[in-house]
Design an enzyme around this catalytic site. Structure first.
Site, PDB file in Angstrom:
ATOM      1  N   HIS A  79      -4.605  -2.237  -0.875  1.00 30.44           N
ATOM      2  CA  HIS A  79      -3.903  -3.055   0.126  1.00 30.44           C
ATOM      3  C   HIS A  79      -4.828  -4.193   0.515  1.00 30.44           C
ATOM      4  O   HIS A  79      -5.890  -3.948   1.099  1.00 30.44           O
ATOM      5  CB  HIS A  79      -3.560  -2.205   1.354  1.00 30.44           C
ATOM      6  CG  HIS A  79      -2.670  -1.038   1.038  1.00 30.44           C
ATOM      7  ND1 HIS A  79      -1.303  -1.133   1.039  1.00 30.44           N
ATOM      8  CD2 HIS A  79      -2.961   0.233   0.674  1.00 30.44           C
ATOM      9  CE1 HIS A  79      -0.773   0.040   0.711  1.00 30.44           C
ATOM     10  NE2 HIS A  79      -1.768   0.886   0.475  1.00 30.44           N
ATOM     11  N   ARG A  81      -3.798  -7.018   2.332  1.00 29.25           N
ATOM     12  CA  ARG A  81      -3.385  -7.547   3.657  1.00 29.25           C
ATOM     13  C   ARG A  81      -3.113  -9.048   3.694  1.00 29.25           C
ATOM     14  O   ARG A  81      -2.893  -9.597   4.781  1.00 29.25           O
ATOM     15  CB  ARG A  81      -4.429  -7.213   4.732  1.00 29.25           C
ATOM     16  CG  ARG A  81      -4.898  -5.754   4.768  1.00 29.25           C
ATOM     17  CD  ARG A  81      -3.797  -4.782   5.025  1.00 29.25           C
ATOM     18  NE  ARG A  81      -4.290  -3.440   5.298  1.00 29.25           N
ATOM     19  CZ  ARG A  81      -3.594  -2.337   5.120  1.00 29.25           C
ATOM     20  NH1 ARG A  81      -2.351  -2.398   4.653  1.00 29.25           N
ATOM     21  NH2 ARG A  81      -4.101  -1.162   5.392  1.00 29.25           N
ATOM     22  N   ASN A 111       2.968  -4.073   0.906  1.00 26.17           N
ATOM     23  CA  ASN A 111       3.229  -3.980   2.357  1.00 26.17           C
ATOM     24  C   ASN A 111       2.402  -5.004   3.146  1.00 26.17           C
ATOM     25  O   ASN A 111       1.709  -4.669   4.099  1.00 26.17           O
ATOM     26  CB  ASN A 111       3.023  -2.551   2.885  1.00 26.17           C
ATOM     27  CG  ASN A 111       1.614  -2.019   2.696  1.00 26.17           C
ATOM     28  OD1 ASN A 111       0.857  -2.530   1.864  1.00 26.17           O
ATOM     29  ND2 ASN A 111       1.242  -1.017   3.468  1.00 26.17           N
ATOM     30  N   ASP A 169       5.333   1.355  -1.118  1.00 26.87           N
ATOM     31  CA  ASP A 169       4.220   2.161  -0.598  1.00 26.87           C
ATOM     32  C   ASP A 169       4.001   1.996   0.909  1.00 26.87           C
ATOM     33  O   ASP A 169       4.055   0.899   1.446  1.00 26.87           O
ATOM     34  CB  ASP A 169       2.918   1.833  -1.325  1.00 26.87           C
ATOM     35  CG  ASP A 169       1.822   2.793  -0.911  1.00 26.87           C
ATOM     36  OD1 ASP A 169       1.984   3.990  -1.177  1.00 26.87           O
ATOM     37  OD2 ASP A 169       0.840   2.361  -0.287  1.00 26.87           O
ATOM     38  N   HIS A 249      -0.748   8.453  -4.867  1.00 24.66           N
ATOM     39  CA  HIS A 249      -1.628   9.358  -4.094  1.00 24.66           C
ATOM     40  C   HIS A 249      -1.143  10.805  -3.949  1.00 24.66           C
ATOM     41  O   HIS A 249      -0.805  11.256  -2.859  1.00 24.66           O
ATOM     42  CB  HIS A 249      -1.940   8.768  -2.720  1.00 24.66           C
ATOM     43  CG  HIS A 249      -0.799   8.083  -2.000  1.00 24.66           C
ATOM     44  ND1 HIS A 249       0.456   8.639  -1.834  1.00 24.66           N
ATOM     45  CD2 HIS A 249      -0.749   6.874  -1.385  1.00 24.66           C
ATOM     46  CE1 HIS A 249       1.216   7.792  -1.157  1.00 24.66           C
ATOM     47  NE2 HIS A 249       0.518   6.735  -0.874  1.00 24.66           N
ATOM     48  N   ASN A 295      -2.377   8.617   5.088  1.00 25.99           N
ATOM     49  CA  ASN A 295      -1.039   9.020   4.675  1.00 25.99           C
ATOM     50  C   ASN A 295      -0.940   8.916   3.146  1.00 25.99           C
ATOM     51  O   ASN A 295      -1.069   7.808   2.617  1.00 25.99           O
ATOM     52  CB  ASN A 295      -0.017   8.096   5.357  1.00 25.99           C
ATOM     53  CG  ASN A 295       1.404   8.480   5.028  1.00 25.99           C
ATOM     54  OD1 ASN A 295       1.649   9.361   4.215  1.00 25.99           O
ATOM     55  ND2 ASN A 295       2.347   7.792   5.647  1.00 25.99           N
ATOM     56  N   ASP A 322      -6.312   3.659  -3.113  1.00 28.77           N
ATOM     57  CA  ASP A 322      -5.511   3.484  -1.890  1.00 28.77           C
ATOM     58  C   ASP A 322      -6.363   2.803  -0.814  1.00 28.77           C
ATOM     59  O   ASP A 322      -6.350   3.184   0.358  1.00 28.77           O
ATOM     60  CB  ASP A 322      -4.933   4.803  -1.378  1.00 28.77           C
ATOM     61  CG  ASP A 322      -3.808   4.561  -0.373  1.00 28.77           C
ATOM     62  OD1 ASP A 322      -3.474   3.388  -0.101  1.00 28.77           O
ATOM     63  OD2 ASP A 322      -3.259   5.547   0.145  1.00 28.77           O
ATOM     64  N   HIS A 326      -8.452  -1.294   7.754  1.00 30.19           N
ATOM     65  CA  HIS A 326      -7.978  -1.469   9.132  1.00 30.19           C
ATOM     66  C   HIS A 326      -9.174  -1.858   9.985  1.00 30.19           C
ATOM     67  O   HIS A 326     -10.294  -1.396   9.739  1.00 30.19           O
ATOM     68  CB  HIS A 326      -7.362  -0.176   9.674  1.00 30.19           C
ATOM     69  CG  HIS A 326      -6.077   0.209   9.000  1.00 30.19           C
ATOM     70  ND1 HIS A 326      -4.921  -0.536   9.131  1.00 30.19           N
ATOM     71  CD2 HIS A 326      -5.766   1.232   8.176  1.00 30.19           C
ATOM     72  CE1 HIS A 326      -3.956   0.029   8.424  1.00 30.19           C
ATOM     73  NE2 HIS A 326      -4.440   1.103   7.821  1.00 30.19           N
TER      74      HIS A 326
HETATM   75  O1  DOR Z   1      -2.820   5.775   4.728  1.00 33.19           O
HETATM   76  C1  DOR Z   1      -2.137   4.889   4.237  1.00 33.19           C
HETATM   77  N1  DOR Z   1      -2.333   3.598   4.542  1.00 33.19           N
HETATM   78  N2  DOR Z   1      -1.146   5.220   3.398  1.00 33.19           N
HETATM   79  C2  DOR Z   1      -0.259   4.318   2.950  1.00 33.19           C
HETATM   80  O2  DOR Z   1       0.608   4.695   2.185  1.00 33.19           O
HETATM   81  C3  DOR Z   1      -0.318   2.916   3.413  1.00 33.19           C
HETATM   82  C4  DOR Z   1      -1.685   2.557   3.821  1.00 33.19           C
HETATM   83  C5  DOR Z   1      -1.796   1.235   4.563  1.00 33.19           C
HETATM   84  O3  DOR Z   1      -1.148   0.278   4.145  1.00 33.19           O
HETATM   85  O4  DOR Z   1      -2.544   1.173   5.538  1.00 33.19           O
END
Ligand code: DOR
Length: 452
Positions: A79, A81, A111, A169, A249, A295, A322, A326
């Site tokens: 990801h 961002r 996403n 996802d 995952h 997740n 994955d 954050h």
């Molecule tokens: O833990 C997760 N974070 N699982 C996901 O499927 C999405 C991801 C995110 O985009 O932060």
């Protein structure tokens, strides 16, 4: 450890002498010399480097004793961002982290904000990555518009703009009817459908794996069945349609068993597992550690063992990070408020190499799961160690002791439960198209030994 302090910055020739080169796709595991010129491997074999090449001023000459060279890695799941949440990560910092982890190719999940469900966003991501250089970025387009699980995205457009797969996802395509149409539509364009397997009706409000630890911590649990039900349903749908289906995952023993059974019937199914689901259990959450909120959630040792066995026997094709950055805004808060996910691009080698050392995973399978196997899932040309191939490889020191710190990470975010741990083995150098995409600084002294 490599000392590149006096190395030419952009060498025209790279020579690595006496290094263990491992590439299962070329049936290679031998101590060789490797010579790179004009972005390609021009010689490879025992004693292949000439004295002339080794003494050239234009050459970076590396003594490979004790080091490994592997093809550059391919990540199916990151990801980045961008667009929308660049304070967590952007394409530049994400690709920098990828190079530091030994990756030459990264698939970027849709996403973003806005969601990558259109040609314009896919094109923007590809163009931005080309500007930045380094690892190649391959967008994954959304299965449904806005990841809402209702209306299919324009997969033809996404494919044309460079998407190599589709996924919602972070969300599961819950409706069987939508999923069936998605598989049919994606099949037309030969795109794999990558499912985030979560029956949302069973995970509403869930914070971690459902079990003893969740009960003790007073947190709502995410049962294994939520994953297993979707995998089982999707395998039935994918078999009917004959489409390429990929499980993102994998975290449960049940999902591993379902994929194994489907593969034994010859279905075009594939799966990935993350380093954290291979190395951590729900016990890591004790203390309400938000860096361990993810997740799908960290599960129990029986699931970890099943994931390891599935990876070792090829039921699970690939190791995928994955990588989910954050910021402290999303993680320095109450567990219930924290966003799920952790960064992973830079830590695959140190974290997973423990499995190779304990012989839970062969080195050959480790390399395959990070190179040829993921490349096959999304139909991209995998890096390989052969004469004539593009020089895309990673140099690893399997004995280097180091500690993971915020400062040692190139990502903009530092949300990893492996922070502060010490490991043996790391990426020293990533070479992409014959150029140095990453060179590691001297390691920090180890603090404590890594443990599961
Ligand atoms: O833990 C997760 N974070 N699982 C996901 O499927 C999405 C991801 C995110 O985009 O932060």
């Amino acid at each position: 450890m490599l000392d590149l302090a006096r190395a030419p910055k952009n060498p025209e020739v790279v020579v690595i002498r006496g290094v263990r080169a491992v590439d299962p796709s070329a049936s290679l595991d031998a101590v060789v010399d490797i010579v790179v010129e004009d972005g390609r491997i021009v010689r490879l074999g025992p004693g292949a480097a000439s004295a002339e090449q080794q003494s050239s001023e234009r050459a970076l000459v590396i003594d490979g004793a004790g080091l490994w060279v592997l093809p550059a890695f391919v990540d199916l799941h990151a990801h980045f961002r961008e667009p929308g949440q660049e304070y967590k990560e952007d394409i530049r910092s994400g690709l920098r982290a990828a190079a530091a982890g030994g990756f030459g190719h990264v698939c970027a999940m849709p996403n973003t904000k806005p969601v990558n469900d259109t040609r314009a966003i896919t094109e923007m991501m590809v163009a931005r990555a080309r500007e930045v250089g380094g690892p190649e970025l391959h967008p994954i387009g959304a299965i449904t518009k806005g990841l809402r699980g209702e209306e299919l995205s324009e997969m033809a457009d996404l494919r044309e703009a460079g998407a190599v797969g589709v996924s919602d996802d972070g969300h599961c395509v819950t409706s069987s009817a939508v999923m069936r149409r998605a598989l049919e539509y994606a099949k037309t364009f030969d795109l794999p459908v990558i499912q985030h397997c979560e029956d949302h009706a069973l995970t509403n409000g869930a914070q971690m794996h459902e079990g003893l630890i969740a009960t003790k911590l007073g947190l709502r649990g995410w049962p294994r069945e939520a994953e297993d039900i979707i995998v089982a349903r999707d395998l039935i749908l994918a078999a009917g349609v004959g489409a390429k289906y990929h499980v993102a995952h994998v975290s449960t023993a049940g999902a591993v068993a379902l994929v194994r059974e489907a593969k034994s019937r010859g279905l075009p199914v594939s799966a990935e597992v993350t380093p954290h689901h291979l190395m951590l259990t729900d016990e890591a959450v004790v203390g309400y550690r938000t860096f361990c909120k993810v997740n799908p959630p960290l599960r129990e040792s029986s699931d970890v063992e099943a994931c390891r066995a599935g990876l070792a026997d090829g039921t699970i094709d690939a190791i995928a990070t994955d990588h989910a950055p954050h910021s402290s805004l999303e993680k320095d808060c109450e567990f219930q408020e924290a966003s799920p996910g952790l960064v992973g691009l830079e830590l695959v080698v140190p974290v997973v190499l423990d499995l190779v050392r304990t012989e839970a995973l062969s080195l050959e399978r480790f390399v395959d799961a990070l190179t040829r196997a993921p490349a096959r899932v999304v139909g991209i040309e995998p890096p390989t160690l052969r004469v004539g191939a593009r020089a895309d490889f990673v140099v690893i020191d399997p004995a280097c002791e180091h500690t993971v710190t915020r400062e040692s990470l190139a990502s903009k975010s530092h949300n990893t439960p492996f922070l502060g741990r010490s490991y043996t083995g790391r990426v020293e150098l990533t070479v992409l198209r014959g150029r140095i995409a990453f060179a590691a600084p001297p390691p920090l002294a180890p603090a404590s030994k890594a443990s599961r």
